[in-house]
Design an enzyme around this catalytic site. Structure first.
Site: not given
Ligand SMILES: NC(=O)c1ccc[n+]([C@@H]2O[C@H](COP(=O)([O-])OP(=O)(O)OC[C@H]3O[C@@H](n4cnc5c(N)ncnc54)[C@H](OP(=O)(O)O)[C@@H]3O)[C@@H](O)[C@H]2O)c1
Length: 301
Positions: A48-49, A113, A162, A141, A137, A72
Protein backbone atom coordinates in the site's frame (compact mmCIF):
# COMPACT_ATOMS: atom_id res chain seq x y z
CA UNK A 1 17.91 -2.26 -15.52
CA UNK A 2 15.88 -3.09 -12.40
CA UNK A 3 12.38 -1.65 -12.82
CA UNK A 4 9.48 -1.55 -10.36
CA UNK A 5 5.92 -1.04 -11.63
CA UNK A 6 3.42 -0.12 -8.90
CA UNK A 7 -0.33 -0.31 -9.54
CA UNK A 8 0.47 -3.21 -11.88
CA UNK A 9 -3.10 -4.51 -11.93
CA UNK A 10 -4.46 -1.32 -13.48
CA UNK A 11 -4.72 -0.35 -17.14
CA UNK A 12 -1.28 1.23 -17.56
CA UNK A 13 0.48 -1.25 -15.27
CA UNK A 14 -0.80 -4.11 -17.41
CA UNK A 15 0.45 -2.49 -20.62
CA UNK A 16 3.90 -1.84 -19.10
CA UNK A 17 4.08 -5.50 -18.17
CA UNK A 18 2.98 -6.53 -21.67
CA UNK A 19 5.71 -4.38 -23.26
CA UNK A 20 8.46 -5.50 -20.89
CA UNK A 21 7.49 -9.18 -21.23
CA UNK A 22 7.09 -9.22 -25.02
CA UNK A 23 9.61 -6.51 -25.97
CA UNK A 24 6.98 -5.03 -28.29
CA UNK A 25 4.64 -2.07 -28.18
CA UNK A 26 2.02 -1.47 -30.83
CA UNK A 27 4.10 1.41 -32.17
CA UNK A 28 7.37 -0.47 -32.22
CA UNK A 29 9.90 -2.54 -30.28
CA UNK A 30 10.84 -1.26 -26.84
CA UNK A 31 14.42 0.09 -26.50
CA UNK A 32 17.01 -2.67 -26.81
CA UNK A 33 18.55 -1.65 -23.44
CA UNK A 34 15.32 -2.75 -21.73
CA UNK A 35 15.03 -6.20 -23.31
CA UNK A 36 16.93 -7.87 -20.46
CA UNK A 37 15.58 -5.67 -17.70
CA UNK A 38 14.53 -7.21 -14.42
CA UNK A 39 10.99 -6.04 -13.71
CA UNK A 40 8.97 -6.33 -10.51
CA UNK A 41 5.22 -5.76 -10.55
CA UNK A 42 3.23 -4.94 -7.42
CA UNK A 43 -0.22 -3.64 -6.49
CA UNK A 44 -1.97 -2.65 -3.29
CA UNK A 45 -2.26 -6.26 -2.06
CA UNK A 46 1.55 -6.41 -1.82
CA UNK A 47 2.37 -2.77 -1.01
CA UNK A 48 0.00 0.00 0.00
CA UNK A 49 1.90 3.05 -1.23
CA UNK A 50 0.12 5.26 1.33
CA UNK A 51 1.90 3.44 4.19
CA UNK A 52 5.30 5.15 4.57
CA UNK A 53 6.71 2.44 6.86
CA UNK A 54 5.70 -0.31 4.45
CA UNK A 55 7.24 1.63 1.53
CA UNK A 56 10.50 2.13 3.45
CA UNK A 57 10.60 -1.55 4.42
CA UNK A 58 9.97 -2.61 0.83
CA UNK A 59 12.74 -0.37 -0.52
CA UNK A 60 14.99 -1.51 2.32
CA UNK A 61 14.67 -5.04 0.95
CA UNK A 62 14.81 -4.25 -2.80
CA UNK A 63 16.86 -1.95 -5.00
CA UNK A 64 15.70 -0.45 -8.29
CA UNK A 65 17.09 1.76 -11.04
CA UNK A 66 13.65 3.11 -12.01
CA UNK A 67 10.18 3.03 -10.48
CA UNK A 68 7.07 3.69 -12.56
CA UNK A 69 4.10 4.54 -10.37
CA UNK A 70 0.80 3.55 -11.98
CA UNK A 71 -1.03 3.31 -8.63
CA UNK A 72 -3.74 5.92 -8.18
CA UNK A 73 -7.33 6.56 -7.24
CA UNK A 74 -8.69 7.21 -10.73
CA UNK A 75 -12.43 7.33 -10.12
CA UNK A 76 -12.94 11.05 -10.78
CA UNK A 77 -16.46 11.19 -9.35
CA UNK A 78 -15.52 8.95 -6.41
CA UNK A 79 -12.64 11.27 -5.41
CA UNK A 80 -15.15 14.10 -4.76
CA UNK A 81 -16.64 12.16 -1.84
CA UNK A 82 -13.37 10.98 -0.27
CA UNK A 83 -10.86 13.69 -1.09
CA UNK A 84 -8.76 12.91 2.03
CA UNK A 85 -8.33 9.32 0.94
CA UNK A 86 -7.68 10.41 -2.67
CA UNK A 87 -4.99 12.79 -1.37
CA UNK A 88 -3.30 9.89 0.41
CA UNK A 89 -3.28 7.69 -2.70
CA UNK A 90 -2.63 10.36 -5.35
CA UNK A 91 -0.27 12.67 -3.44
CA UNK A 92 1.23 11.15 -0.26
CA UNK A 93 1.70 7.67 -1.76
CA UNK A 94 3.70 8.99 -4.73
CA UNK A 95 5.73 11.15 -2.33
CA UNK A 96 6.55 8.03 -0.25
CA UNK A 97 7.76 6.25 -3.39
CA UNK A 98 9.70 9.24 -4.74
CA UNK A 99 11.47 9.71 -1.40
CA UNK A 100 12.38 6.02 -1.22
CA UNK A 101 13.71 6.23 -4.80
CA UNK A 102 15.82 9.27 -3.88
CA UNK A 103 17.57 7.30 -1.12
CA UNK A 104 18.60 4.70 -3.73
CA UNK A 105 19.40 7.14 -6.54
CA UNK A 106 16.55 5.60 -8.55
CA UNK A 107 14.58 7.44 -11.20
CA UNK A 108 10.88 7.91 -10.51
CA UNK A 109 7.94 8.25 -12.90
CA UNK A 110 4.68 9.71 -11.61
CA UNK A 111 1.77 9.54 -14.03
CA UNK A 112 -0.53 12.54 -13.81
CA UNK A 113 -3.50 13.99 -15.62
CA UNK A 114 -4.92 16.70 -17.88
CA UNK A 115 -7.38 17.40 -15.03
CA UNK A 116 -4.71 19.50 -13.27
CA UNK A 117 -5.80 22.26 -15.69
CA UNK A 118 -8.93 24.40 -15.28
CA UNK A 119 -9.70 24.03 -18.98
CA UNK A 120 -11.36 27.38 -19.49
CA UNK A 121 -9.65 28.39 -22.73
CA UNK A 122 -9.55 26.61 -26.10
CA UNK A 123 -6.32 25.23 -27.50
CA UNK A 124 -3.74 22.73 -26.31
CA UNK A 125 -1.94 23.09 -22.98
CA UNK A 126 1.85 22.83 -22.79
CA UNK A 127 3.73 21.73 -19.70
CA UNK A 128 4.46 25.26 -18.42
CA UNK A 129 0.85 26.48 -18.64
CA UNK A 130 -0.76 27.50 -15.34
CA UNK A 131 -2.60 24.72 -13.53
CA UNK A 132 -5.83 25.13 -11.56
CA UNK A 133 -7.79 21.93 -11.02
CA UNK A 134 -11.57 22.09 -10.62
CA UNK A 135 -12.09 18.58 -9.17
CA UNK A 136 -10.87 16.67 -6.12
CA UNK A 137 -9.11 14.20 -8.43
CA UNK A 138 -7.27 17.05 -10.19
CA UNK A 139 -6.31 18.72 -6.89
CA UNK A 140 -4.89 15.51 -5.42
CA UNK A 141 -2.98 14.65 -8.60
CA UNK A 142 -1.50 18.16 -8.78
CA UNK A 143 -0.40 17.90 -5.14
CA UNK A 144 1.26 14.61 -6.06
CA UNK A 145 3.18 16.31 -8.88
CA UNK A 146 4.58 18.94 -6.51
CA UNK A 147 5.47 16.44 -3.78
CA UNK A 148 7.35 14.01 -6.02
CA UNK A 149 9.32 16.76 -7.75
CA UNK A 150 10.39 18.01 -4.31
CA UNK A 151 11.16 14.53 -2.96
CA UNK A 152 13.30 13.28 -5.84
CA UNK A 153 15.13 15.46 -8.39
CA UNK A 154 15.23 12.41 -10.68
CA UNK A 155 11.48 12.52 -11.27
CA UNK A 156 9.47 12.47 -14.48
CA UNK A 157 5.89 13.71 -14.07
CA UNK A 158 3.98 12.53 -17.11
CA UNK A 159 0.47 13.91 -17.65
CA UNK A 160 -1.82 11.84 -19.81
CA UNK A 161 -5.56 11.87 -20.54
CA UNK A 162 -8.65 9.81 -21.40
CA UNK A 163 -6.66 6.60 -20.97
CA UNK A 164 -7.77 3.17 -22.14
CA UNK A 165 -5.95 -0.15 -21.85
CA UNK A 166 -6.90 -3.76 -22.55
CA UNK A 167 -7.19 -4.80 -18.91
CA UNK A 168 -9.50 -3.00 -16.50
CA UNK A 169 -12.39 -0.60 -16.81
CA UNK A 170 -12.40 2.39 -19.12
CA UNK A 171 -14.61 4.69 -21.19
CA UNK A 172 -14.22 2.71 -24.43
CA UNK A 173 -15.40 -0.52 -22.83
CA UNK A 174 -18.28 1.26 -21.10
CA UNK A 175 -19.50 2.73 -24.40
CA UNK A 176 -19.26 -0.66 -26.11
CA UNK A 177 -21.31 -2.18 -23.28
CA UNK A 178 -23.96 0.56 -23.54
CA UNK A 179 -24.16 0.02 -27.30
CA UNK A 180 -24.59 -3.71 -26.79
CA UNK A 181 -26.99 -3.60 -23.85
CA UNK A 182 -28.98 -0.39 -24.34
CA UNK A 183 -28.49 0.37 -28.02
CA UNK A 184 -27.48 3.98 -27.39
CA UNK A 185 -25.98 6.57 -25.04
CA UNK A 186 -25.98 10.31 -24.28
CA UNK A 187 -22.49 11.82 -24.11
CA UNK A 188 -21.12 15.32 -23.52
CA UNK A 189 -19.97 17.07 -26.66
CA UNK A 190 -18.38 20.22 -25.20
CA UNK A 191 -15.44 18.72 -23.28
CA UNK A 192 -12.39 18.52 -25.51
CA UNK A 193 -9.35 16.31 -24.93
CA UNK A 194 -7.04 13.58 -26.22
CA UNK A 195 -8.06 9.91 -26.03
CA UNK A 196 -4.89 7.95 -25.24
CA UNK A 197 -3.86 4.32 -25.60
CA UNK A 198 -2.15 2.94 -22.49
CA UNK A 199 0.01 0.78 -24.76
CA UNK A 200 1.37 3.87 -26.55
CA UNK A 201 1.89 5.73 -23.26
CA UNK A 202 3.77 2.75 -21.79
CA UNK A 203 6.14 2.82 -24.78
CA UNK A 204 7.02 6.50 -24.25
CA UNK A 205 7.51 5.94 -20.49
CA UNK A 206 10.03 3.18 -21.18
CA UNK A 207 11.94 5.46 -23.55
CA UNK A 208 11.90 8.26 -20.96
CA UNK A 209 13.42 6.24 -18.10
CA UNK A 210 16.56 5.70 -20.18
CA UNK A 211 17.20 9.46 -20.14
CA UNK A 212 18.17 12.07 -17.56
CA UNK A 213 15.67 14.56 -18.98
CA UNK A 214 13.67 14.97 -15.77
CA UNK A 215 10.67 17.23 -15.34
CA UNK A 216 7.05 17.53 -16.42
CA UNK A 217 5.81 15.95 -19.67
CA UNK A 218 2.56 15.74 -21.57
CA UNK A 219 1.99 12.41 -23.30
CA UNK A 220 -1.28 11.79 -25.13
CA UNK A 221 -2.20 10.45 -28.52
CA UNK A 222 -2.19 13.12 -31.21
CA UNK A 223 -5.35 15.04 -32.16
CA UNK A 224 -8.23 16.36 -30.15
CA UNK A 225 -11.91 15.45 -29.97
CA UNK A 226 -14.94 15.60 -27.67
CA UNK A 227 -16.29 12.70 -25.60
CA UNK A 228 -19.32 12.46 -27.92
CA UNK A 229 -17.23 12.43 -31.11
CA UNK A 230 -14.86 9.90 -29.48
CA UNK A 231 -17.89 7.74 -28.68
CA UNK A 232 -19.08 7.92 -32.29
CA UNK A 233 -15.66 6.69 -33.42
CA UNK A 234 -15.78 3.87 -30.84
CA UNK A 235 -19.23 2.59 -31.79
CA UNK A 236 -18.64 3.00 -35.52
CA UNK A 237 -15.32 1.15 -35.21
CA UNK A 238 -17.19 -1.69 -33.51
CA UNK A 239 -19.78 -1.88 -36.28
CA UNK A 240 -22.65 0.15 -34.76
CA UNK A 241 -24.42 3.13 -36.31
CA UNK A 242 -22.81 6.34 -34.89
CA UNK A 243 -26.35 7.77 -34.82
CA UNK A 244 -26.91 5.85 -31.55
CA UNK A 245 -24.78 8.52 -29.81
CA UNK A 246 -26.79 11.51 -28.57
CA UNK A 247 -24.58 14.55 -27.86
CA UNK A 248 -25.37 16.75 -24.86
CA UNK A 249 -23.78 19.71 -23.06
CA UNK A 250 -21.88 19.55 -19.77
CA UNK A 251 -24.69 21.55 -18.15
CA UNK A 252 -27.29 19.05 -19.32
CA UNK A 253 -25.13 16.16 -18.06
CA UNK A 254 -24.62 17.87 -14.68
CA UNK A 255 -28.37 18.41 -14.28
CA UNK A 256 -28.94 14.69 -14.82
CA UNK A 257 -25.95 13.64 -12.63
CA UNK A 258 -25.73 16.14 -9.75
CA UNK A 259 -23.05 14.12 -7.89
CA UNK A 260 -20.62 14.02 -10.82
CA UNK A 261 -17.32 15.92 -10.52
CA UNK A 262 -16.81 19.02 -12.64
CA UNK A 263 -14.47 18.38 -15.56
CA UNK A 264 -12.46 20.86 -17.62
CA UNK A 265 -13.99 21.93 -20.94
CA UNK A 266 -10.65 22.30 -22.73
CA UNK A 267 -7.95 20.02 -21.38
CA UNK A 268 -6.21 18.90 -24.57
CA UNK A 269 -2.46 18.56 -24.10
CA UNK A 270 0.45 19.13 -26.46
CA UNK A 271 3.46 16.79 -26.11
CA UNK A 272 5.87 19.72 -26.29
CA UNK A 273 8.54 18.43 -23.88
CA UNK A 274 8.59 15.01 -25.55
CA UNK A 275 9.10 16.72 -28.91
CA UNK A 276 12.11 18.60 -27.51
CA UNK A 277 13.73 15.56 -25.87
CA UNK A 278 13.13 11.92 -26.88
CA UNK A 279 10.76 12.73 -29.73
CA UNK A 280 7.01 12.42 -29.85
CA UNK A 281 6.05 9.08 -31.36
CA UNK A 282 2.45 9.15 -30.15
CA UNK A 283 0.02 8.18 -32.93
CA UNK A 284 -3.14 10.00 -33.98
CA UNK A 285 -5.88 8.89 -31.56
CA UNK A 286 -7.97 7.44 -34.39
CA UNK A 287 -5.16 5.07 -35.36
CA UNK A 288 -4.56 3.95 -31.76
CA UNK A 289 -8.31 3.37 -31.26
CA UNK A 290 -8.55 1.27 -34.44
CA UNK A 291 -5.73 -1.00 -33.22
CA UNK A 292 -7.35 -1.24 -29.80
CA UNK A 293 -10.78 -2.21 -31.13
CA UNK A 294 -9.17 -4.78 -33.37
CA UNK A 295 -7.14 -6.37 -30.54
CA UNK A 296 -9.69 -6.02 -27.73
CA UNK A 297 -11.49 -9.37 -28.17
CA UNK A 298 -8.16 -11.21 -27.82
CA UNK A 299 -6.47 -9.10 -25.14
CA UNK A 300 -9.37 -7.96 -22.93
CA UNK A 301 -8.92 -8.77 -19.27
N1 LIG B 1 -7.73 6.37 -16.47
C1 LIG B 1 -7.64 7.56 -17.05
O1 LIG B 1 -8.47 7.96 -17.88
C2 LIG B 1 -6.49 8.46 -16.70
C3 LIG B 1 -6.43 9.74 -17.28
C4 LIG B 1 -5.36 10.57 -16.95
C5 LIG B 1 -4.37 10.13 -16.09
N2 LIG B 1 -4.46 8.89 -15.54
C6 LIG B 1 -3.40 8.46 -14.62
O2 LIG B 1 -2.72 7.36 -15.20
C7 LIG B 1 -2.25 6.49 -14.18
C8 LIG B 1 -2.68 5.07 -14.49
O3 LIG B 1 -4.10 5.03 -14.55
P1 LIG B 1 -4.90 3.68 -14.78
O4 LIG B 1 -6.12 4.01 -15.55
O5 LIG B 1 -3.97 2.61 -15.26
O6 LIG B 1 -5.33 3.35 -13.27
P2 LIG B 1 -6.19 2.12 -12.73
O7 LIG B 1 -6.53 1.20 -13.85
O8 LIG B 1 -7.26 2.70 -11.88
O9 LIG B 1 -5.11 1.36 -11.80
C9 LIG B 1 -4.62 1.91 -10.62
C10 LIG B 1 -4.09 0.77 -9.78
O10 LIG B 1 -3.59 1.33 -8.56
C11 LIG B 1 -4.02 0.49 -7.49
N3 LIG B 1 -4.01 1.22 -6.21
C12 LIG B 1 -4.99 2.00 -5.68
N4 LIG B 1 -4.64 2.43 -4.46
C13 LIG B 1 -3.41 1.92 -4.19
C14 LIG B 1 -2.54 1.99 -3.10
N5 LIG B 1 -2.85 2.69 -1.99
N6 LIG B 1 -1.35 1.34 -3.14
C15 LIG B 1 -1.02 0.62 -4.25
N7 LIG B 1 -1.82 0.51 -5.34
C16 LIG B 1 -2.99 1.15 -5.31
C17 LIG B 1 -5.42 0.10 -7.90
O11 LIG B 1 -5.88 -0.99 -7.14
P3 LIG B 1 -7.49 -1.11 -6.87
O12 LIG B 1 -8.13 -1.24 -8.20
O13 LIG B 1 -7.57 -2.32 -6.01
O14 LIG B 1 -7.88 0.17 -6.16
C18 LIG B 1 -5.19 -0.24 -9.37
O15 LIG B 1 -4.73 -1.56 -9.56
C19 LIG B 1 -2.79 7.06 -12.86
O16 LIG B 1 -1.80 7.82 -12.24
C20 LIG B 1 -3.93 7.96 -13.30
O17 LIG B 1 -4.15 9.01 -12.38
C21 LIG B 1 -5.48 8.03 -15.85
Amino acid sequence: MRILVTGCKGQLGNELRRLLETGEAEIGPIPAELRDSEATYIDVDELDITDPDAVDAFFGAHTFDAVINCAAMTNVDGCEKVEDLAFKVNALGPENLARACATQGAKFVQVSTDYVFPGNEPGERVEEDPTGPISAYGRTKLAGEHLVLEANPRSFVVRTAWLYGYVGRNFVKTMLRLARELGGMTVVDDQIGNPTSANDLAYELLKLILTDEYGIYHCTNEGITSWAQFTKAIVEGAGYDPGIVTPCTSDEYAAAHPDAARRPLFSALRNAHLERTIGNEMRPWQEALATYLNNLPELEG
